[in-house]
Design an enzyme around this catalytic site. Sequence first.
Site, short mmCIF file in Angstrom:
data_model
loop_
_atom_site.label_atom_id
_atom_site.label_comp_id
_atom_site.label_asym_id
_atom_site.label_seq_id
_atom_site.Cartn_x
_atom_site.Cartn_y
_atom_site.Cartn_z
N ARG A 1 25.26 -6.10 18.40
CA ARG A 1 24.16 -6.67 17.61
C ARG A 1 24.73 -7.51 16.47
N LEU B 1 20.51 2.31 13.98
CA LEU B 1 21.89 2.79 13.97
C LEU B 1 22.41 3.15 12.57
N LYS C 1 6.87 -1.35 11.48
CA LYS C 1 8.03 -1.96 12.15
C LYS C 1 8.77 -1.07 13.16
N ASN D 1 0.83 -1.22 0.00
CA ASN D 1 0.00 0.00 0.00
C ASN D 1 0.86 1.27 0.00
N LYS E 1 4.51 -9.48 16.38
CA LYS E 1 5.30 -10.57 15.76
C LYS E 1 5.10 -11.88 16.52
N ARG F 1 19.49 3.94 25.86
CA ARG F 1 18.11 4.07 25.36
C ARG F 1 17.24 3.08 26.11
N PRO F 2 16.13 3.57 26.69
CA PRO F 2 15.28 2.63 27.45
C PRO F 2 14.86 1.45 26.58
N TYR G 1 5.03 -3.59 18.94
CA TYR G 1 5.54 -4.13 17.67
C TYR G 1 5.96 -5.58 17.86
N SER H 1 11.12 -11.53 13.85
CA SER H 1 12.22 -10.65 14.25
C SER H 1 12.90 -11.21 15.49
N ALA H 2 14.17 -10.87 15.65
CA ALA H 2 14.91 -11.23 16.87
C ALA H 2 14.27 -10.60 18.09
N THR H 3 13.42 -9.62 17.87
CA THR H 3 12.74 -8.95 18.99
C THR H 3 11.91 -9.95 19.81
P1 NAD Z 1 9.60 -1.54 5.26
O1 NAD Z 1 8.73 -0.60 6.02
O2 NAD Z 1 10.68 -0.98 4.42
O3 NAD Z 1 8.71 -2.51 4.36
C1 NAD Z 1 7.40 -2.89 4.73
C2 NAD Z 1 6.51 -2.66 3.54
O4 NAD Z 1 5.18 -3.06 3.86
C3 NAD Z 1 6.42 -1.18 3.12
O5 NAD Z 1 6.67 -1.09 1.73
C4 NAD Z 1 4.99 -0.78 3.47
O6 NAD Z 1 4.51 0.21 2.57
C5 NAD Z 1 4.26 -2.10 3.36
N1 NAD Z 1 3.03 -2.23 4.16
C6 NAD Z 1 2.87 -2.00 5.48
N2 NAD Z 1 1.61 -2.28 5.84
C7 NAD Z 1 0.96 -2.71 4.73
C8 NAD Z 1 -0.37 -3.14 4.46
N3 NAD Z 1 -1.31 -3.19 5.40
N4 NAD Z 1 -0.67 -3.53 3.20
C9 NAD Z 1 0.24 -3.49 2.20
N5 NAD Z 1 1.51 -3.07 2.40
C10 NAD Z 1 1.86 -2.68 3.65
O7 NAD Z 1 10.21 -2.58 6.33
P2 NAD Z 1 11.34 -3.67 6.16
O8 NAD Z 1 12.52 -3.25 6.95
O9 NAD Z 1 11.51 -4.02 4.74
O10 NAD Z 1 10.65 -4.88 6.96
C11 NAD Z 1 9.91 -5.90 6.31
C12 NAD Z 1 9.36 -6.85 7.35
O11 NAD Z 1 10.44 -7.39 8.11
C13 NAD Z 1 8.41 -6.19 8.34
O12 NAD Z 1 7.37 -7.11 8.64
C14 NAD Z 1 9.29 -5.98 9.56
O13 NAD Z 1 8.54 -5.98 10.76
C15 NAD Z 1 10.20 -7.19 9.50
N6 NAD Z 1 11.49 -6.96 10.17
C16 NAD Z 1 12.27 -5.91 9.83
C17 NAD Z 1 13.48 -5.70 10.48
C18 NAD Z 1 14.35 -4.52 10.15
O14 NAD Z 1 15.23 -4.19 10.93
N7 NAD Z 1 14.18 -3.86 9.01
C19 NAD Z 1 13.90 -6.59 11.49
C20 NAD Z 1 13.07 -7.67 11.81
C21 NAD Z 1 11.87 -7.86 11.15
C1 UD1 Z 2 15.79 -2.32 16.99
C2 UD1 Z 2 14.45 -2.59 17.62
C3 UD1 Z 2 14.17 -4.08 17.56
C4 UD1 Z 2 14.26 -4.59 16.13
C5 UD1 Z 2 15.66 -4.26 15.60
C6 UD1 Z 2 15.87 -4.70 14.18
C7 UD1 Z 2 14.29 -0.81 19.33
C8 UD1 Z 2 14.28 -0.49 20.80
N1 UD1 Z 2 14.48 -2.12 19.00
O1 UD1 Z 2 16.72 -2.97 17.79
O2 UD1 Z 2 12.87 -4.36 18.06
O3 UD1 Z 2 14.06 -6.00 16.10
O4 UD1 Z 2 15.84 -2.84 15.67
O5 UD1 Z 2 15.10 -3.88 13.35
O6 UD1 Z 2 14.12 0.06 18.49
N2 UD1 Z 2 22.21 2.95 18.68
C9 UD1 Z 2 22.91 4.07 19.03
N3 UD1 Z 2 22.52 5.26 18.49
C10 UD1 Z 2 21.50 5.38 17.60
C11 UD1 Z 2 20.78 4.21 17.24
C12 UD1 Z 2 21.17 3.00 17.81
O7 UD1 Z 2 23.84 4.01 19.83
O8 UD1 Z 2 21.19 6.50 17.17
C13 UD1 Z 2 22.64 1.64 19.22
C14 UD1 Z 2 21.58 0.92 20.06
O9 UD1 Z 2 21.67 1.30 21.41
C15 UD1 Z 2 21.96 -0.55 19.81
C16 UD1 Z 2 22.54 -0.55 18.39
O10 UD1 Z 2 22.91 0.79 18.13
O11 UD1 Z 2 22.97 -0.94 20.69
C17 UD1 Z 2 21.54 -1.00 17.34
O12 UD1 Z 2 20.34 -0.22 17.45
P1 UD1 Z 2 19.15 -0.35 16.40
O13 UD1 Z 2 19.67 -0.21 15.03
O14 UD1 Z 2 18.07 0.59 16.84
O15 UD1 Z 2 18.65 -1.86 16.55
P2 UD1 Z 2 18.23 -2.68 17.87
O16 UD1 Z 2 18.42 -1.90 19.09
O17 UD1 Z 2 18.90 -3.99 17.78
#
Ligand code: NAD
Ligand code: UD1
Length: 345
Positions: A231, A200, A85, A33, A153, A292-293, A149, A125-127
């Site tokens: 990470r 980051l 996300k 979308n 998942k 960061r909390p 979030y 996600s690793a979350t």
């Molecule tokens: P992104 O936001 O770049 O991609 C998500 C896409 O989904 C976007 O293009 C958005 O427009 C679309 N979208 C959202 N809601 C929708 C809906 N209701 N209908 C149709 N399209 C919709 O995010 P990403 O980083 O590519 O992540 C992809 C998936 O992987 C997500 O489910 C995210 O939660 C998961 N994930 C991402 C990370 C990360 O760090 N990027 C880590 C773990 C899991």
């Molecule tokens: C974040 C999400 C997590 C998600 C993951 C992958 C949060 C609290 N958690 O985790 O749910 O699964 O991304 O998408 O958002 N950092 C800095 N300065 C910054 C940004 C980050 O020091 O400006 C540090 C953070 O403290 C951390 C590392 O960089 O130690 C990575 O941070 P980030 O990229 O946000 O990922 P996660 O914390 O792993």
Amino acid sequence: MKTILVTGGAGYIGSHTCVELLNENYNVIVVDNLCNSCEESLKRVERITGKNIKFYKIDCCKKRLLEKVFVENKIDAIIHFAGLKAVGESVKMPLEYYQNNLISTLNIIDLMRKHDVKSLVFSSSATVYGDPKSVPIYEDFDLKVTNPYGRTKLMLEDVLRDFANVNKDFNIALLRYFNPIGAHPSGLIGEDPNGIPNNLMPYITQVAIGKREFLGIFGNDYNTPDGTGVRDYVHVCDLARGHVLALKKLFTNSGLVTYNLGTGKGSSVLDVLKGMEKACGFEIKYKILERRPGDIAQCYASCDKAYKELGFKAQYSLEDMCRDSWNWQKNNPNGYKTKNKILVK
Ligand code: NAD
Ligand code: UD1
């Protein structure tokens, strides 16, 4: 030739996965979308691969519209990326996150059942591991989440496990991604966050390009080798390849399978900063801030299971990830430019 429906395919991980799928000769249909992306990413995927994508601009929460895609196409498998996300945003807008992530996925599962599509790859996600008892993290560790979030998942993993228990002919892969960074080596597609990045790597690249003054490092008093958070950063192209390998596994009638996708290696915030300085060829300003909390000290995967069962092994190093992130940012200082800035609908 098998046809794969990729929801959220215009997004960061989705667009890179479309490249891998097209290169592997799959037919690709994208539903998105565009609430956090734009069609330009798909045009660039077509440019990289020289192949076409069939695109539907549809919200997966709108079941009647979504069903049109199932009626008009013979779909062999689905990779479901569509979702919201951002952890911080999910705390402020929990209902939007539950609505979007849960309803879209329930619609997908129901339409799969109705239209006899048997294979699904789900973006987890690793979350879902919360603050793990130890590292590396194995797939059988306890699952616990701390924000809306993460809860979407984990809830969806539970839904899929319950569904798979009674629908033995369905094949489902739950892929738990660690921290995807990097971009396609062409520099044509990459991560394009809205507003101030939370994560980051996009924050560092925006400091490097001069959009932000300095990187705030969230704490240097963790119990880690240099005190900053550790990470498992994984190149988005490795992650994309992991999806193709998971699909191939599903086509062997695997039932429900769960894999960590990372590198198995932890890197600190300072490691990433140094990697980026090397890629850019200049120093990047930073300041040490409060923790960061909600952040944890260390999070990295064991990828043994994905290696043994899928043959997945990350090929790109942190140096490669930094080079490709910088290449994308430098060539596209304003990302794709034309993104819609609406949350959903
Ligand atoms: P992104 O936001 O770049 O991609 C998500 C896409 O989904 C976007 O293009 C958005 O427009 C679309 N979208 C959202 N809601 C929708 C809906 N209701 N209908 C149709 N399209 C919709 O995010 P990403 O980083 O590519 O992540 C992809 C998936 O992987 C997500 O489910 C995210 O939660 C998961 N994930 C991402 C990370 C990360 O760090 N990027 C880590 C773990 C899991
Ligand atoms: C974040 C999400 C997590 C998600 C993951 C992958 C949060 C609290 N958690 O985790 O749910 O699964 O991304 O998408 O958002 N950092 C800095 N300065 C910054 C940004 C980050 O020091 O400006 C540090 C953070 O403290 C951390 C590392 O960089 O130690 C990575 O941070 P980030 O990229 O946000 O990922 P996660 O914390 O792993």
